[in-house]
Structure formats: C-alpha cells, structure tokens
Motif scaffolding. Sequence first.
Motif, PDB file in Angstrom:
ATOM      1  N   UNK A  36       0.763  -1.147   0.052  1.00  0.00           N
ATOM      2  CA  UNK A  36       0.119  -0.086   0.028  1.00  0.00           C
ATOM      3  C   UNK A  36       0.808   1.233  -0.121  1.00  0.00           C
ATOM      4  N   UNK A  52       2.141   4.449  -4.554  1.00  0.00           N
ATOM      5  CA  UNK A  52       0.957   5.768  -4.873  1.00  0.00           C
ATOM      6  C   UNK A  52      -0.226   5.062  -5.913  1.00  0.00           C
ATOM      7  N   UNK A  98      -1.494   2.332  -5.710  1.00  0.00           N
ATOM      8  CA  UNK A  98      -2.432   1.502  -5.178  1.00  0.00           C
ATOM      9  C   UNK A  98      -3.441   2.463  -4.561  1.00  0.00           C
ATOM     10  N   UNK A  99      -3.258   3.665  -4.628  1.00  0.00           N
ATOM     11  CA  UNK A  99      -4.502   4.599  -3.827  1.00  0.00           C
ATOM     12  C   UNK A  99      -5.517   4.873  -4.927  1.00  0.00           C
ATOM     13  N   UNK A 100      -6.052   4.017  -5.351  1.00  0.00           N
ATOM     14  CA  UNK A 100      -7.184   4.142  -6.499  1.00  0.00           C
ATOM     15  C   UNK A 100      -8.509   3.542  -6.019  1.00  0.00           C
ATOM     16  N   UNK A 101      -9.658   4.278  -6.048  1.00  0.00           N
ATOM     17  CA  UNK A 101     -11.093   3.717  -5.759  1.00  0.00           C
ATOM     18  C   UNK A 101     -11.613   3.584  -7.228  1.00  0.00           C
ATOM     19  N   UNK A 102     -12.242   2.722  -7.538  1.00  0.00           N
ATOM     20  CA  UNK A 102     -13.183   2.536  -8.493  1.00  0.00           C
ATOM     21  C   UNK A 102     -14.430   1.421  -8.510  1.00  0.00           C
ATOM     22  N   UNK A 103     -15.443   1.990  -8.333  1.00  0.00           N
ATOM     23  CA  UNK A 103     -16.680   0.994  -8.046  1.00  0.00           C
ATOM     24  C   UNK A 103     -16.713  -0.090  -8.848  1.00  0.00           C
ATOM     25  N   UNK A 148     -14.256  -6.771   0.624  1.00  0.00           N
ATOM     26  CA  UNK A 148     -15.327  -6.081   1.081  1.00  0.00           C
ATOM     27  C   UNK A 148     -16.189  -5.224  -0.104  1.00  0.00           C
ATOM     28  N   UNK A 202     -19.597  -5.494  -1.801  1.00  0.00           N
ATOM     29  CA  UNK A 202     -20.339  -4.070  -1.892  1.00  0.00           C
ATOM     30  C   UNK A 202     -20.824  -4.072  -3.305  1.00  0.00           C
ATOM     31  N   UNK A 234     -24.551  -3.820  -4.659  1.00  0.00           N
ATOM     32  CA  UNK A 234     -25.211  -2.679  -5.274  1.00  0.00           C
ATOM     33  C   UNK A 234     -25.703  -2.980  -6.831  1.00  0.00           C
ATOM     34  N   UNK A 247     -28.925  -5.015  -6.530  1.00  0.00           N
ATOM     35  CA  UNK A 247     -30.017  -3.893  -6.224  1.00  0.00           C
ATOM     36  C   UNK A 247     -30.444  -2.971  -7.285  1.00  0.00           C
ATOM     37  N   UNK A 248     -29.493  -2.412  -7.622  1.00  0.00           N
ATOM     38  CA  UNK A 248     -30.009  -1.207  -8.920  1.00  0.00           C
ATOM     39  C   UNK A 248     -30.580  -1.967 -10.089  1.00  0.00           C
ATOM     40  N   UNK A 277     -25.122  -5.295   4.843  1.00  0.00           N
ATOM     41  CA  UNK A 277     -23.789  -4.653   4.856  1.00  0.00           C
ATOM     42  C   UNK A 277     -23.410  -4.787   6.480  1.00  0.00           C
TER      43      UNK A 277
END
Lengths: 249, 562
Positions: free
Chosen positions: A1, A4, A6-11, A18, A22, A26, A29-30, A238
């Motif tokens: 970690x 740098x 590694x610091x990416x968020x993508x749905x 986890x 999620x 999602x 449900x959608x 959740x």
Amino acid sequence: MNNENNYHISFFKPTTDRAKYNRNMVIWLIGIWTVAIFGFHILLRVIEKPTPEPQLIAFNEVWENVKSNNASNDEIKTFANSALHVAGKVFINTEHRAALDNGISWATMQLADSSQKVALTSAIANFETATENAQAITDANYIQAKKELGALSIAVLGLNPDEVLAKILSLELRSSGIEKITDENISIIETCMPHYTIHNRSVLTDTKFLGFPFHYFYSAVFLLILFIGLCWLYCYRVDKYNEKIGIAD
Amino acid sequence: MNSIRKINMKKLILPLIMLGMPGLLNAATAATELEGGFKIGPAIILITILCVFVMVGVIFRAKDTTDFYAAGRSISRTGSGMAIASNWMSAASFLGMAALMYGSGYHGLAYVVGWTGGYVLLLILMAGQIRKYGKYTAADFIGDRYYSQSLRATGAIIAILISISYCVGQFAGIGLMFQWILGLDFTWSVIIGGAVVLTYTLISGMLGVTKNMQIQYIIIIVSFLIPLFILTFKFDYFWVLPQIGYGSVVSDITNGIPAASELMNSMGHEFAITASPEYSMPWDIATGKTFFQWMAIAFSLMIGTAGLPHVIQRFYVVPKASDARWSVVWGLFFICILYWSAPVYSAFGKILSASPEVGKLSKDAIVVYTAQLGNVHPLIVGLLAAGGVSAAFSTVSGLLVAGASAFSHDLYVKVINPEASPSKQLRMARLGTVLMAIIVTMIAMLKLALISQLVAVAFSLAGCTIFPLFLLGIWWSGSNRQGAIAGLIAGGFISLLSISYFVCDKMGISLPFSEFMTYYLGAWYFAWIGAPLAILVNILVSKITPETPIEIRKFLIEKVHS
C-alpha cells in the motif's frame, strides 16, 4: 500500500473483498430497482393497445348523420348520450365542454316536441338567470330552476332520473346552443370525442388486484414496498458482512 | 435532564391546548366553507401547533456551531429517520402529491415513484460514505474532495439556489393554507408564515429543528391519516387500511359509479361519477401527459433526491455510518406512509368534486377540499390544514439551515474569513438564515408556479449538479477538479437552458425551438439528460487531465471506504 498507484478507488474495479461484496450487492439491487421501475413501464407501453370506450363507438356510428342534419331521433339520442358522457368526465377541458354543451343543447331541443320545446327554452333561460343571481348552490330559486329543467330535459332524452347523466344534464344545457351546432364546435367535438374516450389498455391495466387496476397497484403501492425492502436488505447485509469481518463503524 | 425537559414542555403545551379547546368546540361549524372566511377552529389548531414548534425550538436551542449544523451528532436512527421524513414531507408531498394525481391521474404516480425510489440510490450509493467523509455540508464535501475553493463556493451557491427554489414552493403552500384558515391575503399569509418559521429556526438551529421535525412528523402523519379512515368508512370502502381500500375507489372511477346510493358530498351531490378510465390509465391522452414524460420525471426526481443538499446534510446528524444507512430505511418507511396515502385523497377528491356544480377547485388544496366535501368534521379538516402548514414548516426549517450553512460555513468561513470565531460563525449562520427567508418570501409572493412545479425544478437542478459530483467523488478517485468543473458546467448549462425556456415561456417570450425544448427539457425533468451528461463530461475530462492528488485518494481509501 506504500505505492502511490495503489491508492485508487473505482466502483467497478474493487481491490478488497469487502468492496467486491459491496459492488456486487449494489449492482444486484440497482438491477432489481431499474427493472422494477423502468422495465415494468416499458412493458406496459409495449403491450398496451388504444382501446375506445363504447360511447365513442356509438358516437362514430351516428356522427356523420348528426353532422349533416340527417340523423333519426334514436341517432340524436345516441349522440346526446355520448356527448353527455364525455362532458361529465373528470379531465374535461373548458373549451371542449362548451362545444359538447352546444351539441347536447341542440340534440335535446331536436328531440323535444313543440310544447316541450317552448317549456325547455323557458326553463333553460330561467335556470341561466337563477345561476347568474345565485350566491350559492343552496339558493332556493337556483334549486327550483334546476329541478324544473332537469325534469323536462331528462324526459326528452329518456334518461333514468337516478343515473349520473341525468344529474348533470341540466348543467350542460345552454340557451345559446339550442338552435344549431356551430361549425367551430362541430370541429371541436370531432377532435375531443376520441381525445377523451380512447385509453391505453392491456392485460396489466384490466386485471384487478386488491380492488386496484393491477398497474396502478404496482406503481402506487408495490414499488414503495419494494424500495423499503431493497433498502432494508442492503443495510442488513452490510451490517452482517461488517460483523463477519469484524469491522465497526 | 431529558425528563425535566419533557415535563416542562407538557407544562407549557397543555395550558395552551386547554385554552384553545372551548374556542375549538364552539367554532367547529365555521370551517365548513370551501373557500373564503376566517375559520376559527382550524386557526386555533394552527396557532397551537406553531406555538409548540417555537417552544420546542427554544427548549432544544443550539449552543454552539456543532449543535447548529449537525445537532451534536446525537440523534438516534429512528429519530433521524423521522427527521428525514419530516424534512422531506413538504407541502409538495402533503398538498402537491394529491394535487398532481387529481390533475393528471396516473401521471402523478411518476412523482410518487420518483420521490421514493431516489432513496434507494441515496442509500446504496451515498449515505454511509457521506457520513464517513465527516463534513458538515454538501459544499464542504465538494470543496475538499475536489481540492478547490472555487468549487466549494460554487457548491455553496448551488445549494443556496436549490434551497431557495425548494423553499419558494413551501412558502406558497404555507400561503395557501394560511389563506384558507385565516382568510388572509396570500401576501400576508406568506409573510406571517415566513416570520414564524424563521423565528424558531434562528433560535434553535438544527438541534431544535431535528427535535421539532420528530414532533412535526407525528402531527403531519396523524393529521393526514385520520380523514382517510373517516372517508373510506363513510363511503363504504375497506376502511381498516385505506391505503389498500381505495383500490376499489380507483376502479370505481374507471368504471363509473351510478347515482343510486344515498351517499352524498357536503354540497348534496350524489357520490357518483361517469366512467373515467383516463384517471387510472397510463399516459392517457386526456391528461396531456406522455410515456416519455412519466419516465423522465421519475428518473429526474430519483437522481435529484440523491443530490439534494438538505437531504444529504441529514446524514451528518447521526453518530455512525451504519446509523446513517438505517436512518434512510426508517426515513423511507415514514415517508411511504404518507405517499401510500396521498393518492387516496385524489381518488376521493375526483368523485366528490365530479359534479360541475362544485366548480374548479385549487388543485394544491385538494387534500383539504376532499375532506370538506366528504363531510369530515370541521375540526379534523382544520387539523389536516394545520398538518399541511406543518409539512411546509418542517421542510423550510431544514432548507433554511442547509442554505444558512452553505452561506456561513462554506462561503464565509471557508472562503472569505477562515479566522472567524465560533460565535461569529453562528452570527453569520443566522444572518444567512434571515437573508434566505427574506429572498424566499419575496419570490413566493410573486406566485410564479404551482408548489410541486417549483419543487421539481430544485430536484432537477440538484440532479444535474450535486448528484454527479457526489457519485463520482465517492466512487471514483479518478474524478478530479478539472473533471468536476467541466461536469458542473455541462450540468449547469442544461439547467440554465431549461429554466430559461421555462421562464421565457411563462413571460410569453417565444424562443427558437420552444416547443421541442419545453417538451424534451421540461423544467421538472431536465435532469434525465443533464445528469448523465454531467457524469460523462466529468469522466472524459478527468481522464485527460492530471490525476487526483495522492492525499485525496488516500483519504478516500483510508476514511471513506475503509
């Protein structure tokens, strides 16, 4: 970690179990939410058929003769009934109602015999005066004039005094419309009759569920229950998952 | 401490109610007129309720900025759910929802579905993450996430615009109900109502507002439900659960009711109607509404729900992210109780006002007229009208706090004067509240449009601007400042275009392609295209511009998605 990158968020590209859990929840449900709302209404749209009311069919059968002044009494009566049915509808436009009133007034006068014509003309005029002078519909003169006009007119059209059309007939008669249907109103009547009497119907609208037309129940009641259910399910799962992996908020 | 407060409250409220009772009983019959005149019974009920609101505001008043903005983060899940519901259930829900179905039949259900379905998006895409982000306001989030003071200021201005647009609709509802109850001029009704709601919002801040909202929810829902049981019982439908029992009413409107029964409305007309399938059939030509409009409205309202600053802000008042999530479930449940019930009023209203002799009724007041025409006891009708005012008040208070927060916290403290002391911040928050209330009162007095129309504009505006920023800001670290600005410009452009056409149309000014634009970019549903466009532009521009700084990405991973 420490890297740098590694610091990416993508749905759509989750990096932890986890987040994957999620994302999948999602998406499910959608998916349910989308199909339930938009899918159902697209289906409703696809299978619907423009369906005329019986009054429109009856109107179409007699209209040409009524318009050309060649209609028999039965045909005029049919026309008056159809027009009155539409004039009493819940979404009637003021201009359309005025045109229909012209048609109803003319038709009523056509069906009356000579003595009835005199009485009707006078009753309509009396009722219009009483309406103008009345402060409220409880005014005694207004009630009397309406009653007299009602009794005369429903007899002419052969209506049952207890039916809805009989209750509104006296309110639709106009002295300005008894001589003839104006060309402008003929055109409006032609346009507005199908406008109010053709409906988008299908098995989903004609099936009854708990007293509702099914599609109405679906949108007004069921979808809301579904939304609460989807929200509850999400929160529950959740919490359970967080508990399982030992995460506290 | 809480029990002492409760006892004190009882001591204050009970004498007021006792004082009002003789007047209520003596004046019951004065409320039977459909229009006009001062109705003393409903007036006493309304004044009593307003006094309760102000007292609750005083008792639970804000002591510092944390209290003012976020209620000390001490509200329970159910309490917060009730506050969400009360905050949400505005004049548009209480009065406007039935009005829409009364005026356009099945088309009105697009609003029911849109205004509830949006909570699913809000919950699964945002609620928990917003709470974890730990900011006070929507603009706070935007400014921090997109590391831009100008975006923070823009976010604050948008939040204020949305709050104003939403508030104007509520003030119109307050004016309408005050006019009905007090027999006052519309302008004075708006001024008096605005002054009262401003007073207690100023005194209490959000802590008092949240407590008020829980009480308001009870008043709103009780006043809304009682007449339904009476109406369904009186007119011989399944009254135990009117929300299901009215199914037969809808079918009766579709098939017609003969004038054979002895049931009457308060004006002496039979409970009868000619067959009117246009009331229940989808996108019926007679209503002038189309399939496209149904879908566009439902979608825009759902997107807008998930982007409304005063709704998002409610998640800051719960202690934990899981509480934020569960408060949405509770909030939605409490909201749905009203939304299941609103169509009952429109259905009964259609039959009870079917006789041409009833005349043209103001759609926005059809809830009250239906109860009156259904011969419901005047005091219960009065309570219903007071519930309508309460619904508008509860929303206005939340909106004023959201707007004031945007003004003082996001514009003044974060952009203009970062050194401001907490007391100065609180003063600015109060100044912001006053300014907003004055602006809203002035616009509301112009009577620009129907309640629900004004409110729906706020939803589309939120859907085109705030929603894309939150959605991408939370779920994609690649979304950067440049992308956010470009997306905001795209969403803002669509909003401006639609609102310009709407305003020009209202003013009688004809613009090119007016018919096309007002249909496909209607002011109530322009988010159907504006929101996806803003998201797309945000993604494209973010892809071709420098990456989001590492600190932001770290924060998202370690705090928001940890």
